[in-house]
Motif scaffolding. Sequence first.
Motif, PDB file in Angstrom:
ATOM      1  N   VAL A 196      10.971   9.935  -9.262  1.00  0.00           N
ATOM      2  CA  VAL A 196       9.541   9.657  -9.311  1.00  0.00           C
ATOM      3  C   VAL A 196       9.198   8.432  -8.472  1.00  0.00           C
ATOM      4  CG1 VAL A 196       7.632   8.957 -10.818  1.00  0.00           C
ATOM      5  CG2 VAL A 196       9.165  10.802 -11.510  1.00  0.00           C
ATOM      6  N   TYR A 197      10.094   7.445  -8.433  1.00  0.00           N
ATOM      7  CA  TYR A 197       9.859   6.271  -7.597  1.00  0.00           C
ATOM      8  C   TYR A 197       9.751   6.677  -6.116  1.00  0.00           C
ATOM      9  CZ  TYR A 197      10.977   3.267 -11.588  1.00  0.00           C
ATOM     10  OH  TYR A 197      10.989   2.632 -12.807  1.00  0.00           O
ATOM     11  N   LEU A 198      10.545   7.629  -5.717  1.00  0.00           N
ATOM     12  CA  LEU A 198      10.486   8.103  -4.329  1.00  0.00           C
ATOM     13  C   LEU A 198       9.194   8.863  -4.078  1.00  0.00           C
ATOM     14  CD1 LEU A 198      14.165   9.343  -3.827  1.00  0.00           C
ATOM     15  CD2 LEU A 198      13.186   7.100  -3.310  1.00  0.00           C
ATOM     16  N   PHE A 199       8.740   9.625  -5.109  1.00  0.00           N
ATOM     17  CA  PHE A 199       7.471  10.336  -4.967  1.00  0.00           C
ATOM     18  C   PHE A 199       6.320   9.336  -4.829  1.00  0.00           C
ATOM     19  CE2 PHE A 199       9.501  13.831  -7.798  1.00  0.00           C
ATOM     20  CZ  PHE A 199      10.342  14.187  -6.750  1.00  0.00           C
ATOM     21  N   GLU A 200       6.386   8.256  -5.620  1.00  0.00           N
ATOM     22  CA  GLU A 200       5.383   7.196  -5.498  1.00  0.00           C
ATOM     23  C   GLU A 200       5.406   6.597  -4.089  1.00  0.00           C
ATOM     24  OE1 GLU A 200       4.256   4.808  -9.463  1.00  0.00           O
ATOM     25  OE2 GLU A 200       6.262   4.386  -8.696  1.00  0.00           O
ATOM     26  N   ALA A 201       6.609   6.378  -3.579  1.00  0.00           N
ATOM     27  CA  ALA A 201       6.742   5.799  -2.239  1.00  0.00           C
ATOM     28  C   ALA A 201       6.112   6.699  -1.187  1.00  0.00           C
ATOM     29  CB  ALA A 201       8.224   5.561  -1.925  1.00  0.00           C
ATOM     30  N   CYS A 202       6.275   8.014  -1.361  1.00  0.00           N
ATOM     31  CA  CYS A 202       5.661   8.947  -0.421  1.00  0.00           C
ATOM     32  C   CYS A 202       4.140   8.828  -0.448  1.00  0.00           C
ATOM     33  CB  CYS A 202       6.067  10.381  -0.759  1.00  0.00           C
ATOM     34  SG  CYS A 202       7.814  10.743  -0.481  1.00  0.00           S
ATOM     35  N   CYS A 203       3.573   8.727  -1.645  1.00  0.00           N
ATOM     36  CA  CYS A 203       2.122   8.575  -1.766  1.00  0.00           C
ATOM     37  C   CYS A 203       1.652   7.275  -1.100  1.00  0.00           C
ATOM     38  CB  CYS A 203       1.707   8.575  -3.237  1.00  0.00           C
ATOM     39  SG  CYS A 203       2.053  10.112  -4.108  1.00  0.00           S
ATOM     40  N   LEU A 204       2.354   6.196  -1.382  1.00  0.00           N
ATOM     41  CA  LEU A 204       1.980   4.900  -0.812  1.00  0.00           C
ATOM     42  C   LEU A 204       2.116   4.902   0.709  1.00  0.00           C
ATOM     43  CD1 LEU A 204       3.722   2.669  -3.490  1.00  0.00           C
ATOM     44  CD2 LEU A 204       1.253   2.787  -3.085  1.00  0.00           C
ATOM     45  N   TYR A 205       3.114   5.615   1.204  1.00  0.00           N
ATOM     46  CA  TYR A 205       3.304   5.725   2.658  1.00  0.00           C
ATOM     47  C   TYR A 205       2.070   6.350   3.293  1.00  0.00           C
ATOM     48  CZ  TYR A 205       5.106   7.370   7.145  1.00  0.00           C
ATOM     49  OH  TYR A 205       5.270   7.624   8.472  1.00  0.00           O
ATOM     50  N   TYR A 206       1.601   7.460   2.721  1.00  0.00           N
ATOM     51  CA  TYR A 206       0.435   8.124   3.296  1.00  0.00           C
ATOM     52  C   TYR A 206      -0.857   7.362   3.029  1.00  0.00           C
ATOM     53  CZ  TYR A 206       3.147  12.190   4.623  1.00  0.00           C
ATOM     54  OH  TYR A 206       4.046  13.019   5.230  1.00  0.00           O
ATOM     55  N   MET A 207      -0.823   6.443   2.068  1.00  0.00           N
ATOM     56  CA  MET A 207      -1.971   5.566   1.836  1.00  0.00           C
ATOM     57  C   MET A 207      -1.889   4.323   2.722  1.00  0.00           C
ATOM     58  SD  MET A 207      -1.829   6.101  -2.292  1.00  0.00           S
ATOM     59  CE  MET A 207      -2.750   4.655  -2.780  1.00  0.00           C
ATOM     60  N   GLN A 208      -0.868   4.281   3.593  1.00  0.00           N
ATOM     61  CA  GLN A 208      -0.652   3.203   4.560  1.00  0.00           C
ATOM     62  C   GLN A 208      -0.382   1.859   3.883  1.00  0.00           C
ATOM     63  OE1 GLN A 208      -3.549   3.186   7.788  1.00  0.00           O
ATOM     64  NE2 GLN A 208      -3.998   5.348   7.422  1.00  0.00           N
ATOM     65  N   GLU A 254       9.048  -0.996  -1.545  1.00  0.00           N
ATOM     66  CA  GLU A 254       9.480  -1.511  -2.855  1.00  0.00           C
ATOM     67  C   GLU A 254       9.777  -0.364  -3.814  1.00  0.00           C
ATOM     68  OE1 GLU A 254       6.390  -4.043  -4.203  1.00  0.00           O
ATOM     69  OE2 GLU A 254       6.667  -5.563  -2.642  1.00  0.00           O
ATOM     70  N   GLU A 255       8.886   0.622  -3.856  1.00  0.00           N
ATOM     71  CA  GLU A 255       9.089   1.747  -4.766  1.00  0.00           C
ATOM     72  C   GLU A 255      10.276   2.601  -4.338  1.00  0.00           C
ATOM     73  OE1 GLU A 255       7.373   2.241  -7.688  1.00  0.00           O
ATOM     74  OE2 GLU A 255       6.662   0.242  -7.133  1.00  0.00           O
ATOM     75  N   ALA A 256      10.442   2.784  -3.031  1.00  0.00           N
ATOM     76  CA  ALA A 256      11.557   3.600  -2.548  1.00  0.00           C
ATOM     77  C   ALA A 256      12.894   2.986  -2.917  1.00  0.00           C
ATOM     78  CB  ALA A 256      11.454   3.776  -1.034  1.00  0.00           C
ATOM     79  N   LEU A 257      12.984   1.658  -2.849  1.00  0.00           N
ATOM     80  CA  LEU A 257      14.247   0.984  -3.158  1.00  0.00           C
ATOM     81  C   LEU A 257      14.588   1.070  -4.647  1.00  0.00           C
ATOM     82  CD1 LEU A 257      13.905  -2.152  -0.857  1.00  0.00           C
ATOM     83  CD2 LEU A 257      15.502  -0.233  -0.581  1.00  0.00           C
ATOM     84  N   LYS A 258      13.605   1.411  -5.495  1.00  0.00           N
ATOM     85  CA  LYS A 258      13.879   1.600  -6.927  1.00  0.00           C
ATOM     86  C   LYS A 258      14.487   2.973  -7.196  1.00  0.00           C
ATOM     87  CE  LYS A 258       9.888  -1.195  -8.406  1.00  0.00           C
ATOM     88  NZ  LYS A 258       8.568  -1.143  -9.107  1.00  0.00           N
TER      89      LYS A 258
END
Length: 572
Positions: free
Chosen positions: A97-109, A116-120
């Motif tokens: 789920v942390y990686l899924f969050e990172a994907c969302c944040l990536y597309y939100m620039q 930070e989320e990806a490293l979790k």
Amino acid sequence: MMIGPFSRKNKNPLAGKRRPQNQPGAAMSTLEDYVKDRDFTGGLALVDFNIKSGTGEKKDNLMWAGYCAFHLNDFHRAFNCYQELITAHPGEFPQEVYLFEACCLYYMQMYERAEEEALKGPDGHLRNRILFHIAHKVNDEDKLMRYHQKISSDDNRDQLSLAAIHYLRSHFQEATDIYKGLLLENREDLALNVYVAMCYYKLDYYDVSLEILAVYLQAFPDSAFAINLKACNHYKLYNGKAAYQVLKVLVDQGHNLAAHDLITHNTVVFNEGNLALQKLPGLVDSIPQARLNLVIYHLKRGREVRGDDNHNNSDGISEAWELIKDLEPATPQEYILKGVVNASVGQVSGSAKHLKNAQQYFQLVGASASECDTIPGRQCMASCFFLLKQFDDVNIYLNSIKTYMYNDDDFNWNHGIALASRGNYKAAEEALLLIQNENYKKSYVFISWLARCYIMNGNPRNAWELYLKTENSNDSLNLLHLISNDCYRMGHFLYAAKAFDVLERMDPDPEYWEGKRGACVGVFQMMVAGKAIKSDLVDVLAMVRSNTNPQVEYMLRVIKIWCSENGINLPS
């Protein structure tokens, strides 16, 4: 491309269309049905109903809500679903789920938070791909190379991620090679045809791009993305009108073009900047090309009147400069555009610094290994040498691409001036006469160079007609000076006399009389030599008689005596 299954292209032509409900005999669709058919709107509606009605496990519903919202490009909604899952069910959710969050944040620039989320999240291919793309976005070359080394040559998703990075860094040939390799191994993955077509579009192989894209469109004729790419190819091959006709297919299929930001952006481009100020500013943060095309729009607006009319074009150029001054160019197109804006600012303001910057930007592109043999690359080198006033070199580069730019007004403008600057007036006249833009043709810069070409090519009458058509008083005065001096130097004494006569009547400066007197004597000498006609001498006598200088009587007496001796009757 970066996030595995989330990036797979639509494999069902009905994707995104709501399946009919409540029809006689129709069974209620399950979530699995919606996801299988990639109808994420229907899937999200069903999940929302389940959450509100308390159907099923809430944590499962939140996972599916995030998944569907992500695929609908609603990244804020998807991120909030994952946040709620983490907060409401600590320790009960998968670490991915942390990686899924990172994907969302990536597309939100929001790249720092995404990292930070990806490293979790758990270490693996997906996390590495996310971090790989984040490193590219934040221009961290060290991290980019570190994550690049972890990209697997045996993992298709890793290779897609690597190809995407090559594409984003304008390494289109490298991206093409990867996509074509994957396509050979996965013929059934038709989306790869779109990626290859995109690369060939960027490589300027528009016919090849269309040919490859046709494979995908045959299977999915209602794909908005593929039709948009087809329209872009038609724009490059033909014109904006042809491109817009391609997009009308989407309208016929029931698509709302205004709902697609990319298509909205491209529609503005296809329509030559129409509604640019209304539509492009809102797209600047989401579509990088929107900023560039808005800059181009302001440049065109600023150059509706070219040459020395700075009061008419400075506003548009200032707007262009404000948009691009903080942009760090990363692609050849960005370097070129920044060079053009710097050159425009330098020409309007007289800033040597901006002109120097423009010359350096053009040289960087034109001398690069990837661009030196392309049409834009050679144009850049020509622009670099133009700013350095090395016109022999300018003409070498422009002549090498002349056959591709025959109907381009900007090309013919620059080529005409460069040719005239080196004394090749015949070719310069031909280039300038190819220009069709009426605003360019009204510019004093255009008129003066064309007048000089006419004079140097032995057609002073055409130059004089340009003067007669000139409405601006300052331009008329400047053009009279050019015609009088150039015609005198080239021995076109009648039109030199006419120009000096008008100048003298406007300002009784002794220099104008001296010029007029010399030109009139020149016409008389040509008459004596049999190279002028009676009407020329009549015009000269009329101009001389209008002057009160004491030398007039002597000139008239000499001319009349010669005419009398040679049987030429002059009006009294």
